[in-house]
Design a protein around this motif. Sequence first.
Motif, PDB file in Angstrom:
ATOM      1  N   UNK A   8       0.835  -1.200   0.000  1.00 31.75           N
ATOM      2  CA  UNK A   8       0.000   0.000   0.000  1.00 31.75           C
ATOM      3  C   UNK A   8       0.872   1.253   0.000  1.00 31.75           C
ATOM      4  N   UNK A   9       1.913   1.240   0.821  1.00 36.96           N
ATOM      5  CA  UNK A   9       2.814   2.382   0.885  1.00 36.96           C
ATOM      6  C   UNK A   9       3.576   2.543  -0.428  1.00 36.96           C
ATOM      7  N   UNK A  10       4.006   1.444  -1.027  1.00 37.55           N
ATOM      8  CA  UNK A  10       4.711   1.501  -2.317  1.00 37.55           C
ATOM      9  C   UNK A  10       3.809   2.084  -3.403  1.00 37.55           C
ATOM     10  N   UNK A  11       2.535   1.680  -3.440  1.00 38.13           N
ATOM     11  CA  UNK A  11       1.586   2.239  -4.416  1.00 38.13           C
ATOM     12  C   UNK A  11       1.392   3.732  -4.199  1.00 38.13           C
ATOM     13  N   UNK A  42       0.348   2.836   8.108  1.00 30.88           N
ATOM     14  CA  UNK A  42       0.514   3.381   6.762  1.00 30.88           C
ATOM     15  C   UNK A  42      -0.229   4.712   6.655  1.00 30.88           C
ATOM     16  N   UNK A  43      -1.362   4.815   7.301  1.00 27.50           N
ATOM     17  CA  UNK A  43      -2.130   6.065   7.283  1.00 27.50           C
ATOM     18  C   UNK A  43      -1.291   7.221   7.821  1.00 27.50           C
ATOM     19  N   UNK A  44      -0.611   6.999   8.937  1.00 29.88           N
ATOM     20  CA  UNK A  44       0.248   8.033   9.514  1.00 29.88           C
ATOM     21  C   UNK A  44       1.410   8.361   8.578  1.00 29.88           C
ATOM     22  N   UNK A  45       1.975   7.338   7.952  1.00 26.46           N
ATOM     23  CA  UNK A  45       3.088   7.561   7.024  1.00 26.46           C
ATOM     24  C   UNK A  45       2.623   8.415   5.846  1.00 26.46           C
ATOM     25  N   UNK A  46       1.482   8.088   5.295  1.00 27.27           N
ATOM     26  CA  UNK A  46       0.961   8.864   4.164  1.00 27.27           C
ATOM     27  C   UNK A  46       0.753  10.325   4.563  1.00 27.27           C
ATOM     28  N   UNK A  47       0.119  10.542   5.696  1.00 22.82           N
ATOM     29  CA  UNK A  47      -0.101  11.913   6.177  1.00 22.82           C
ATOM     30  C   UNK A  47       1.221  12.633   6.385  1.00 22.82           C
ATOM     31  N   UNK A  48       2.177  11.952   7.002  1.00 22.98           N
ATOM     32  CA  UNK A  48       3.472  12.571   7.298  1.00 22.98           C
ATOM     33  C   UNK A  48       4.237  12.908   6.020  1.00 22.98           C
TER      34      UNK A  48
END
Length: 92
Positions: A8-11, A42-48
């Motif tokens: 998900x993070x890679x996408x 992953x949600x926190x990573x995306x936001x960050x």
Amino acid sequence: MDVTDNEELAYFLENLWTKGFKLTDEEVHFIFFGKKYTNTSVKHVKLAVLLTLQLQLSFDRSFYISLLELFEKHQIKSWKEATRILAKHNLL
């Protein structure tokens, strides 16, 4: 088909690339490292990542890690909550 957190993070990062945010391989590795280091979602990573790019106009590693830690500490769940906590900490 279930997508793993790393997929998900890679996408997400690939999508940023298509929009013109050309992160280096080293920066991408650091993003994954930050996720593991802070043991966050992953949600926190995306936001960050998005907020780091928006506020710093580039990928600032220490700012990114600070956001991950802040989001994890306050259990941030949405963009609205993230921007509220950043404003509270005078980061917006």
